[in-house]
Design a protein around this motif. Structure first.
Motif, PDB file in Angstrom:
ATOM      1  N   THR A  32      20.918-145.490  76.527  1.00  0.00           N
ATOM      2  CA  THR A  32      20.525-144.143  76.917  1.00  0.00           C
ATOM      3  C   THR A  32      19.116-144.143  77.488  1.00  0.00           C
ATOM      4  OG1 THR A  32      21.912-143.173  75.189  1.00  0.00           O
ATOM      5  CG2 THR A  32      20.177-141.778  76.090  1.00  0.00           C
ATOM      6  N   ALA A  33      18.920-143.414  78.572  1.00  0.00           N
ATOM      7  CA  ALA A  33      17.583-143.223  79.127  1.00  0.00           C
ATOM      8  C   ALA A  33      17.074-141.867  78.670  1.00  0.00           C
ATOM      9  CB  ALA A  33      17.620-143.307  80.644  1.00  0.00           C
ATOM     10  N   LEU A  34      15.794-141.672  78.792  1.00  0.00           N
ATOM     11  CA  LEU A  34      15.181-140.410  78.389  1.00  0.00           C
ATOM     12  C   LEU A  34      14.380-139.843  79.550  1.00  0.00           C
ATOM     13  CD1 LEU A  34      13.834-141.521  74.889  1.00  0.00           C
ATOM     14  CD2 LEU A  34      15.822-140.057  75.302  1.00  0.00           C
ATOM     15  N   LEU A  35      14.636-138.599  79.870  1.00  0.00           N
ATOM     16  CA  LEU A  35      13.806-137.893  80.835  1.00  0.00           C
ATOM     17  C   LEU A  35      12.685-137.227  80.044  1.00  0.00           C
ATOM     18  CD1 LEU A  35      13.518-136.900  83.836  1.00  0.00           C
ATOM     19  CD2 LEU A  35      14.559-134.774  83.040  1.00  0.00           C
ATOM     20  N   ARG A  36      11.469-137.571  80.345  1.00  0.00           N
ATOM     21  CA  ARG A  36      10.311-137.057  79.609  1.00  0.00           C
ATOM     22  C   ARG A  36       9.520-136.115  80.500  1.00  0.00           C
ATOM     23  NH1 ARG A  36       7.008-141.735  77.129  1.00  0.00           N
ATOM     24  NH2 ARG A  36       6.367-142.025  79.293  1.00  0.00           N
ATOM     25  N   TYR A  37       9.394-134.843  80.056  1.00  0.00           N
ATOM     26  CA  TYR A  37       8.641-133.856  80.818  1.00  0.00           C
ATOM     27  C   TYR A  37       7.146-134.083  80.624  1.00  0.00           C
ATOM     28  CZ  TYR A  37      13.095-131.307  80.276  1.00  0.00           C
ATOM     29  OH  TYR A  37      14.404-130.943  80.245  1.00  0.00           O
ATOM     30  N   ALA A  38       6.372-133.336  81.391  1.00  0.00           N
ATOM     31  CA  ALA A  38       4.917-133.421  81.291  1.00  0.00           C
ATOM     32  C   ALA A  38       4.424-133.013  79.906  1.00  0.00           C
ATOM     33  CB  ALA A  38       4.262-132.547  82.355  1.00  0.00           C
ATOM     34  N   ASP A  39       5.170-132.117  79.216  1.00  0.00           N
ATOM     35  CA  ASP A  39       4.749-131.685  77.876  1.00  0.00           C
ATOM     36  C   ASP A  39       5.328-132.565  76.777  1.00  0.00           C
ATOM     37  OD1 ASP A  39       7.402-131.005  77.819  1.00  0.00           O
ATOM     38  OD2 ASP A  39       7.093-128.872  77.430  1.00  0.00           O
ATOM     39  N   ILE A  48      20.969-134.994  86.997  1.00  0.00           N
ATOM     40  CA  ILE A  48      20.102-133.854  86.718  1.00  0.00           C
ATOM     41  C   ILE A  48      19.487-133.356  88.005  1.00  0.00           C
ATOM     42  CG2 ILE A  48      19.565-134.551  84.356  1.00  0.00           C
ATOM     43  CD1 ILE A  48      16.901-135.659  85.418  1.00  0.00           C
ATOM     44  N   PHE A  49      19.125-132.088  87.995  1.00  0.00           N
ATOM     45  CA  PHE A  49      18.497-131.454  89.154  1.00  0.00           C
ATOM     46  C   PHE A  49      17.271-130.711  88.657  1.00  0.00           C
ATOM     47  CE2 PHE A  49      18.594-127.622  92.128  1.00  0.00           C
ATOM     48  CZ  PHE A  49      17.980-128.298  93.174  1.00  0.00           C
ATOM     49  N   LEU A  50      16.110-131.013  89.242  1.00  0.00           N
ATOM     50  CA  LEU A  50      14.860-130.344  88.885  1.00  0.00           C
ATOM     51  C   LEU A  50      14.505-129.396  90.018  1.00  0.00           C
ATOM     52  CD1 LEU A  50      14.843-133.282  87.464  1.00  0.00           C
ATOM     53  CD2 LEU A  50      12.441-132.838  87.073  1.00  0.00           C
ATOM     54  N   PRO A  51      14.831-128.116  89.902  1.00  0.00           N
ATOM     55  CA  PRO A  51      14.650-127.175  91.017  1.00  0.00           C
ATOM     56  C   PRO A  51      13.222-127.086  91.525  1.00  0.00           C
ATOM     57  CG  PRO A  51      15.968-126.188  89.273  1.00  0.00           C
ATOM     58  CD  PRO A  51      15.401-127.454  88.725  1.00  0.00           C
ATOM     59  N   ARG A  52      12.253-127.193  90.632  1.00  0.00           N
ATOM     60  CA  ARG A  52      10.850-127.050  91.039  1.00  0.00           C
ATOM     61  C   ARG A  52      10.114-128.375  91.075  1.00  0.00           C
ATOM     62  NH1 ARG A  52      12.176-122.826  87.885  1.00  0.00           N
ATOM     63  NH2 ARG A  52      11.416-123.751  85.957  1.00  0.00           N
ATOM     64  N   GLY A  53      10.831-129.493  90.999  1.00  0.00           N
ATOM     65  CA  GLY A  53      10.150-130.791  90.963  1.00  0.00           C
ATOM     66  C   GLY A  53       9.390-130.923  89.664  1.00  0.00           C
ATOM     67  N   GLY A  54       8.126-131.224  89.751  1.00  0.00           N
ATOM     68  CA  GLY A  54       7.320-131.313  88.538  1.00  0.00           C
ATOM     69  C   GLY A  54       7.227-132.731  88.024  1.00  0.00           C
ATOM     70  N   ALA A  55       6.148-133.009  87.301  1.00  0.00           N
ATOM     71  CA  ALA A  55       5.907-134.354  86.776  1.00  0.00           C
ATOM     72  C   ALA A  55       6.936-134.692  85.692  1.00  0.00           C
ATOM     73  CB  ALA A  55       4.492-134.445  86.205  1.00  0.00           C
ATOM     74  N   HIS A  56       7.471-135.901  85.733  1.00  0.00           N
ATOM     75  CA  HIS A  56       8.411-136.357  84.718  1.00  0.00           C
ATOM     76  C   HIS A  56       8.489-137.874  84.752  1.00  0.00           C
ATOM     77  CE1 HIS A  56      10.736-136.046  88.459  1.00  0.00           C
ATOM     78  NE2 HIS A  56      11.487-137.029  87.976  1.00  0.00           N
ATOM     79  N   ASP A  57       8.931-138.446  83.641  1.00  0.00           N
ATOM     80  CA  ASP A  57       9.125-139.892  83.526  1.00  0.00           C
ATOM     81  C   ASP A  57      10.562-140.172  83.135  1.00  0.00           C
ATOM     82  OD1 ASP A  57       6.033-139.973  81.718  1.00  0.00           O
ATOM     83  OD2 ASP A  57       6.324-140.334  83.851  1.00  0.00           O
ATOM     84  N   PRO A  88      11.012-143.009  73.417  1.00  0.00           N
ATOM     85  CA  PRO A  88      10.100-141.844  73.445  1.00  0.00           C
ATOM     86  C   PRO A  88       8.647-142.175  73.737  1.00  0.00           C
ATOM     87  CG  PRO A  88      11.635-141.666  71.621  1.00  0.00           C
ATOM     88  CD  PRO A  88      11.852-143.028  72.212  1.00  0.00           C
ATOM     89  N   ASP A  89       8.143-143.282  73.185  1.00  0.00           N
ATOM     90  CA  ASP A  89       6.727-143.623  73.359  1.00  0.00           C
ATOM     91  C   ASP A  89       6.500-144.704  74.404  1.00  0.00           C
ATOM     92  OD1 ASP A  89       6.025-141.805  71.332  1.00  0.00           O
ATOM     93  OD2 ASP A  89       6.426-143.297  69.782  1.00  0.00           O
ATOM     94  N   GLU A  90       7.540-145.010  75.156  1.00  0.00           N
ATOM     95  CA  GLU A  90       7.439-146.067  76.169  1.00  0.00           C
ATOM     96  C   GLU A  90       6.523-145.618  77.310  1.00  0.00           C
ATOM     97  OE1 GLU A  90       8.408-149.874  77.535  1.00  0.00           O
ATOM     98  OE2 GLU A  90       9.160-148.917  75.723  1.00  0.00           O
ATOM     99  N   PRO A  91       5.517-146.439  77.661  1.00  0.00           N
ATOM    100  CA  PRO A  91       4.688-146.073  78.820  1.00  0.00           C
ATOM    101  C   PRO A  91       5.509-146.178  80.104  1.00  0.00           C
ATOM    102  CG  PRO A  91       4.133-148.280  78.055  1.00  0.00           C
ATOM    103  CD  PRO A  91       5.087-147.706  77.048  1.00  0.00           C
ATOM    104  N   SER A  92       5.184-145.353  81.053  1.00  0.00           N
ATOM    105  CA  SER A  92       5.932-145.376  82.311  1.00  0.00           C
ATOM    106  C   SER A  92       5.125-146.084  83.386  1.00  0.00           C
ATOM    107  CB  SER A  92       6.253-143.952  82.758  1.00  0.00           C
ATOM    108  OG  SER A  92       5.053-143.227  82.981  1.00  0.00           O
ATOM    109  N   CYS A  93       5.828-146.523  84.408  1.00  0.00           N
ATOM    110  CA  CYS A  93       5.198-147.178  85.556  1.00  0.00           C
ATOM    111  C   CYS A  93       5.183-146.201  86.725  1.00  0.00           C
ATOM    112  CB  CYS A  93       5.971-148.438  85.954  1.00  0.00           C
ATOM    113  SG  CYS A  93       6.109-149.677  84.648  1.00  0.00           S
ATOM    114  N   ASP A  94       4.057-146.110  87.382  1.00  0.00           N
ATOM    115  CA  ASP A  94       3.950-145.244  88.558  1.00  0.00           C
ATOM    116  C   ASP A  94       4.917-145.742  89.625  1.00  0.00           C
ATOM    117  OD1 ASP A  94       3.269-143.814  90.810  1.00  0.00           O
ATOM    118  OD2 ASP A  94       1.110-143.902  90.418  1.00  0.00           O
TER     119      ASP A  94
END
Length: 271
Positions: A3-10, A22-31, A36-42
């Motif tokens: 399973t992957a996790l979509l992590r919001y800015a909050d 998934i569809f993000l209507p307004r875009g927005g920062a996400h990983d 849960p605590d995995e660092p993301s790569c730009d």
């Protein structure tokens, strides 16, 4: 597959399984992370190969990222000219999932599988096919949300289907620079001023003149960002007596000055 996790800015987490969309209507920062605590790569650090136009493929991950050839992620960013339907975006949830709509819209699953095939086995015209499938998929997700009673969304669709309100809204879009009054719009709709104003508010959640103000500023933003039109020309096209009057109205509606929007667009273009 896991399973992957979509992590919001909050830091809110949304589990995603194989085949989910998934569809993000307004875009927005996400990983998109594996824990849960995995660092993301730009994403900018990933080496990509251009397939065609604006479509790139990434087959190698930066050092430190998990490597798994069985994982395929398809991501697309789309711009829609929504016109008078733009207020729908504000009503939509931050994230919309396709898997919750499969029972009502079974056609979504074959579209996802077709996108996977086009991604894994590129053929002539694959890029165009994937783009069209992504458009249809996004539209299907939005339609499913509306049909399930998405907030006040049905009001906008009912307003456009209403012959009287539809005529008035069409008139606003054809002549956004006209100094419209509620009485003139009611005449376009063929009903009394009070009935028109009441029905417009009930259907769209805002007054006719507020709708006009927001329509003008959406057009102005487009002309500033994408067409690079001078501010004074835009002010004249939208019916303002002066550039200063337009600038005040623009900031009141958008929270920014026209100059700030132009500067931001120029900065992004230079990157």
């Amino acid at each position: 597959m896991g399973t992957a996790l979509l992590r919001y800015a909050d830091a809110t987490l949304l589990p995603l399984g194989c085949g989910d969309a998934i569809f993000l209507p307004r875009g927005g920062a996400h990983d998109l992370v594996s824990a849960p605590d995995e660092p993301s790569c730009d994403v900018e650090r990933f080496e990509t190969e251009t397939l065609c136009g604006n479509v790139d493929v990434t087959s190698a991950c930066p050092e430190g990222c998990p490597q798994d050839e069985s994982v395929l992620v398809f991501s697309a960013c789309m711009n829609f000219d929504l016109g008078g339907m733009r207020p729908l975006i504000a009503l939509m949830p931050e994230v919309m999932r396709a898997d919750t709509l499969l029972a009502r819209q079974p056609e979504i699953e074959p579209m996802l599988k077709a996108m996977e095939r086009e991604t894994c086995t590129p053929r002539a015209g694959s890029v165009g096919v994937m783009a069209r499938l992504a458009d249809v998929l996004a539209a299907s997700i939005v339609r499913g949300w509306v049909e399930c009673g998405g907030d006040n969304a049905m009001g906008w669709f009912e307003a456009l289907r209403d012959p009287r309100l539809g005529r008035a809204i069409g008139a606003l879009h054809r002549k956004p620079g006209r100094n419209w009054t509620v009485a003139e719009l009611a005449a376009e709709a063929g009903c009394s001023r009070s009935l028109f104003a009441e029905r417009f508010q009930a259907m769209t959640g805002q007054s006719p003149l507020r709708y006009l103000a927001e329509l003008r500023m959406r057009l102005a933003t487009q002309w500033i960002k994408h067409e690079r039109q001078p501010i004074d020309v835009i002010a004249q096209r939208l019916g303002y007596a002066s550039q200063a009057a337009f600038s005040r109205a623009f900031k009141r509606v958008t929270g920014q000055s026209p100059g700030m929007v132009r500067h931001g667009a120029a900065s992004r273009a230079a990157e």
